[in-house]
Design a protein around this motif. Structure first.
Motif, PDB file in Angstrom:
ATOM      1  N   LYS A 131       0.799  -1.036   0.106  1.00 47.70           N
ATOM      2  CA  LYS A 131      -0.060  -0.057  -0.073  1.00 47.70           C
ATOM      3  C   LYS A 131       0.958   1.315   0.169  1.00 47.70           C
ATOM      4  CE  LYS A 131      -3.789   2.364   0.591  1.00 47.70           C
ATOM      5  NZ  LYS A 131      -4.921   2.488  -0.243  1.00 47.70           N
ATOM      6  N   ILE A 132       1.731   1.489   0.785  1.00 49.85           N
ATOM      7  CA  ILE A 132       2.537   2.624   1.036  1.00 49.85           C
ATOM      8  C   ILE A 132       3.649   2.782  -0.197  1.00 49.85           C
ATOM      9  CG2 ILE A 132       3.693   4.132   2.579  1.00 49.85           C
ATOM     10  CD1 ILE A 132       1.109   3.218   3.684  1.00 49.85           C
ATOM     11  N   PHE A 133       4.358   1.880  -0.273  1.00 45.07           N
ATOM     12  CA  PHE A 133       5.489   1.888  -1.404  1.00 45.07           C
ATOM     13  C   PHE A 133       5.311   0.678  -2.492  1.00 45.07           C
ATOM     14  CE2 PHE A 133       7.615   4.228   2.269  1.00 45.07           C
ATOM     15  CZ  PHE A 133       7.397   5.630   1.611  1.00 45.07           C
ATOM     16  N   PRO A 134       4.252   0.736  -3.070  1.00 43.03           N
ATOM     17  CA  PRO A 134       3.965  -0.687  -3.910  1.00 43.03           C
ATOM     18  C   PRO A 134       5.002  -0.589  -4.988  1.00 43.03           C
ATOM     19  CG  PRO A 134       2.375   1.035  -4.474  1.00 43.03           C
ATOM     20  CD  PRO A 134       3.012   1.588  -3.343  1.00 43.03           C
ATOM     21  N   SER A 135       5.608   0.448  -5.410  1.00 44.72           N
ATOM     22  CA  SER A 135       6.722   0.272  -6.315  1.00 44.72           C
ATOM     23  C   SER A 135       8.011   0.193  -5.834  1.00 44.72           C
ATOM     24  CB  SER A 135       6.623   1.639  -7.330  1.00 44.72           C
ATOM     25  OG  SER A 135       5.295   1.851  -7.733  1.00 44.72           O
ATOM     26  N   ALA A 136       8.054   0.032  -4.516  1.00 39.02           N
ATOM     27  CA  ALA A 136       9.496  -0.120  -4.092  1.00 39.02           C
ATOM     28  C   ALA A 136      10.320  -1.271  -4.806  1.00 39.02           C
ATOM     29  CB  ALA A 136       9.559  -0.681  -2.720  1.00 39.02           C
ATOM     30  N   PRO A 137      11.466  -1.186  -5.211  1.00 44.06           N
ATOM     31  CA  PRO A 137      12.219  -2.169  -6.201  1.00 44.06           C
ATOM     32  C   PRO A 137      12.708  -3.656  -5.210  1.00 44.06           C
ATOM     33  CG  PRO A 137      13.701  -0.451  -5.587  1.00 44.06           C
ATOM     34  CD  PRO A 137      12.280   0.004  -5.088  1.00 44.06           C
ATOM     35  N   ILE A 138      12.706  -3.271  -3.998  1.00 42.38           N
ATOM     36  CA  ILE A 138      13.062  -4.462  -2.921  1.00 42.38           C
ATOM     37  C   ILE A 138      12.204  -4.458  -1.920  1.00 42.38           C
ATOM     38  CG2 ILE A 138      14.912  -5.429  -1.691  1.00 42.38           C
ATOM     39  CD1 ILE A 138      16.822  -3.952  -3.277  1.00 42.38           C
ATOM     40  N   LYS A 139      11.463  -5.554  -1.848  1.00 46.03           N
ATOM     41  CA  LYS A 139      10.500  -5.780  -0.566  1.00 46.03           C
ATOM     42  C   LYS A 139      10.946  -7.228  -0.020  1.00 46.03           C
ATOM     43  CE  LYS A 139       7.005  -3.930  -3.800  1.00 46.03           C
ATOM     44  NZ  LYS A 139       5.720  -4.035  -4.351  1.00 46.03           N
ATOM     45  N   PHE A 140      10.404  -7.192   1.297  1.00 44.33           N
ATOM     46  CA  PHE A 140      10.583  -8.411   2.130  1.00 44.33           C
ATOM     47  C   PHE A 140       9.489  -8.399   3.098  1.00 44.33           C
ATOM     48  CE2 PHE A 140      15.086  -6.685   1.753  1.00 44.33           C
ATOM     49  CZ  PHE A 140      15.721  -7.745   1.086  1.00 44.33           C
ATOM     50  N   PHE A 141       9.183  -9.909   3.250  1.00 44.48           N
ATOM     51  CA  PHE A 141       8.147 -10.218   3.999  1.00 44.48           C
ATOM     52  C   PHE A 141       8.783 -11.114   5.288  1.00 44.48           C
ATOM     53  CE2 PHE A 141       4.365 -12.215   5.908  1.00 44.48           C
ATOM     54  CZ  PHE A 141       3.280 -10.927   6.094  1.00 44.48           C
ATOM     55  N   LEU A 142       8.722 -10.682   6.525  1.00 45.46           N
ATOM     56  CA  LEU A 142       9.375 -11.578   7.646  1.00 45.46           C
ATOM     57  C   LEU A 142       8.264 -12.436   8.213  1.00 45.46           C
ATOM     58  CD1 LEU A 142      11.791  -9.113   9.018  1.00 45.46           C
ATOM     59  CD2 LEU A 142      12.093 -10.739   6.936  1.00 45.46           C
ATOM     60  N   GLU A 143       8.436 -13.542   8.598  1.00 48.84           N
ATOM     61  CA  GLU A 143       7.449 -14.385   9.476  1.00 48.84           C
ATOM     62  C   GLU A 143       8.212 -15.191  10.461  1.00 48.84           C
ATOM     63  OE1 GLU A 143       3.504 -14.846   8.876  1.00 48.84           O
ATOM     64  OE2 GLU A 143       4.724 -14.633  10.795  1.00 48.84           O
ATOM     65  N   ALA A 144       7.505 -15.566  11.357  1.00 47.19           N
ATOM     66  CA  ALA A 144       8.133 -16.552  12.272  1.00 47.19           C
ATOM     67  C   ALA A 144       6.974 -17.446  13.144  1.00 47.19           C
ATOM     68  CB  ALA A 144       8.844 -15.925  13.265  1.00 47.19           C
ATOM     69  N   ASP A 145       7.584 -18.391  13.739  1.00 48.73           N
ATOM     70  CA  ASP A 145       6.429 -19.126  14.664  1.00 48.73           C
ATOM     71  C   ASP A 145       5.725 -18.152  15.716  1.00 48.73           C
ATOM     72  OD1 ASP A 145       5.353 -22.027  15.442  1.00 48.73           O
ATOM     73  OD2 ASP A 145       6.423 -20.920  17.371  1.00 48.73           O
ATOM     74  N   ALA A 146       4.411 -18.295  15.803  1.00 48.55           N
ATOM     75  CA  ALA A 146       3.941 -17.475  16.764  1.00 48.55           C
ATOM     76  C   ALA A 146       4.321 -17.500  18.056  1.00 48.55           C
ATOM     77  CB  ALA A 146       2.202 -17.886  16.959  1.00 48.55           C
ATOM     78  N   THR A 147       4.777 -18.748  18.648  1.00 51.10           N
ATOM     79  CA  THR A 147       5.106 -18.967  19.975  1.00 51.10           C
ATOM     80  C   THR A 147       6.562 -18.208  20.153  1.00 51.10           C
ATOM     81  OG1 THR A 147       4.153 -21.035  20.322  1.00 51.10           O
ATOM     82  CG2 THR A 147       6.029 -20.568  21.861  1.00 51.10           C
ATOM     83  N   VAL A 148       7.232 -18.252  19.031  1.00 54.42           N
ATOM     84  CA  VAL A 148       8.749 -17.541  19.048  1.00 54.42           C
ATOM     85  C   VAL A 148       8.422 -16.077  19.132  1.00 54.42           C
ATOM     86  CG1 VAL A 148      10.894 -17.135  17.543  1.00 54.42           C
ATOM     87  CG2 VAL A 148       9.770 -19.734  17.688  1.00 54.42           C
ATOM     88  N   ARG A 149       7.421 -15.776  18.347  1.00 57.29           N
ATOM     89  CA  ARG A 149       7.289 -14.160  18.275  1.00 57.29           C
ATOM     90  C   ARG A 149       6.786 -13.730  19.473  1.00 57.29           C
ATOM     91  NH1 ARG A 149       3.324 -12.633  15.026  1.00 57.29           N
ATOM     92  NH2 ARG A 149       2.510 -14.648  14.678  1.00 57.29           N
ATOM     93  N   ALA A 150       6.010 -14.747  20.175  1.00 58.44           N
ATOM     94  CA  ALA A 150       5.340 -14.045  21.637  1.00 58.44           C
ATOM     95  C   ALA A 150       6.464 -13.961  22.553  1.00 58.44           C
ATOM     96  CB  ALA A 150       4.198 -14.998  22.037  1.00 58.44           C
ATOM     97  N   GLU A 151       7.675 -14.995  22.600  1.00 57.79           N
ATOM     98  CA  GLU A 151       8.491 -15.129  23.361  1.00 57.79           C
ATOM     99  C   GLU A 151       9.544 -14.106  23.222  1.00 57.79           C
ATOM    100  OE1 GLU A 151      10.292 -18.967  22.473  1.00 57.79           O
ATOM    101  OE2 GLU A 151       9.205 -20.123  23.734  1.00 57.79           O
ATOM    102  N   ARG A 152       9.946 -13.174  21.963  1.00 55.79           N
ATOM    103  CA  ARG A 152      10.403 -12.408  21.778  1.00 55.79           C
ATOM    104  C   ARG A 152      10.171 -10.953  22.111  1.00 55.79           C
ATOM    105  NH1 ARG A 152      11.691 -13.461  15.332  1.00 55.79           N
ATOM    106  NH2 ARG A 152      13.195 -15.209  15.549  1.00 55.79           N
ATOM    107  N   ARG A 153       8.492 -10.854  21.962  1.00 54.32           N
ATOM    108  CA  ARG A 153       8.012  -9.671  22.634  1.00 54.32           C
ATOM    109  C   ARG A 153       7.956  -9.602  23.876  1.00 54.32           C
ATOM    110  NH1 ARG A 153       5.056  -5.971  19.901  1.00 54.32           N
ATOM    111  NH2 ARG A 153       6.911  -6.347  18.425  1.00 54.32           N
ATOM    112  N   HIS A 154       7.765 -10.837  24.653  1.00 52.51           N
ATOM    113  CA  HIS A 154       7.576 -10.900  26.103  1.00 52.51           C
ATOM    114  C   HIS A 154       9.067 -10.386  26.806  1.00 52.51           C
ATOM    115  CE1 HIS A 154       7.904 -12.877  30.019  1.00 52.51           C
ATOM    116  NE2 HIS A 154       6.667 -12.445  30.320  1.00 52.51           N
TER     117      HIS A 154
END
Length: 219
Positions: A131-154
């Protein structure tokens, strides 16, 4: 050059984006901080974050600025530096709700794009590549296991001195995931041309190196 980094909470977007921007000498744009700024003002005004009508009425008198000093990003709301107040649990919870309001997203769209015109930028958020920069020449999408993400945020919350149980952190993160992925306007989805990186078992340094290699291949 604009590099877009999207993904849900806890995948390491902010840390990775900051380090990537530093390595490349680019500006670092944390678009989530803008939504947090709106949420901060909403709470300070005594408005319920679910009251979209009152929040929409708040926007015309709201001023949000991002300043970049010595590699650090400062957020000013109506000329008041609120940078250190944007990551409290209350503001985080409110930002998740406020960010789903279409009027807020539309109001912040030009703010984000104006920052992108200042020079080369590493921008991170949830709809940068779509949406913001749809024409950006380089795009990344990061994902991770939900439990791992919750542990990091905690760990982040505890390190910042906030009292939060692991169970509550997981519930909050799951709720935010659901709102982000199902909202009507700019839902959290990978851009069709985004490079997907699962950070569950990767070090920050490993993710940054993968990104640097992708940037070098395009440059």
């Amino acid at each position: 050059m604009i590099i877009a980094i999207d993904g849900p909470a806890g995948v390491g977007k902010s840390t990775v984006a900051r380090q990537l921007a530093s390595r490349l000498g680019y500006l670092y744009l944390d678009t989530g901080a803008l939504y947090r700024a709106v949420a901060w003002r909403t709470l300070r005004s005594g408005i319920d974050p679910t009251d979209s009508k009152q929040i929409s009425a708040l926007l015309p008198a709201l001023s949000i600025q991002m300043l970049f000093q010595n590699g650090a990003m400062l957020v000013l709301v109506n000329d008041v530096d609120v940078t250190n107040e944007l990551r409290t649990p209350d503001v985080t919870a409110a930002a998740s709700i406020v960010s789903a309001i279409p009027a807020v997203r539309e109001w912040l769209l030009p703010v984000q794009r104006q920052i992108g015109q200042r020079g080369s930028v590493v921008a991170e958020g949830r709809d940068i590549g779509t949406k913001i920069f749809p024409s950006a020449p380089i795009k990344f999408f990061l994902e991770a296991d939900a439990t791992v993400r919750a542990e990091r945020r905690h760990r982040e919350l505890v390190a910042a001195g906030h009292h939060a149980s692991m169970e509550k952190t997981y519930q909050d993160l799951s709720g935010r995931d659901e709102r982000d992925r199902t909202r009507a306007v700019a839902p959290l989805v990978p851009a069709a041309d985004a490079r997907l990186i699962d950070t569950s078992s990767l070090r920050i340094e490993d993710v940054v190196e993968q990104m640097l290699a992708a940037v070098a291949a395009v440059s």
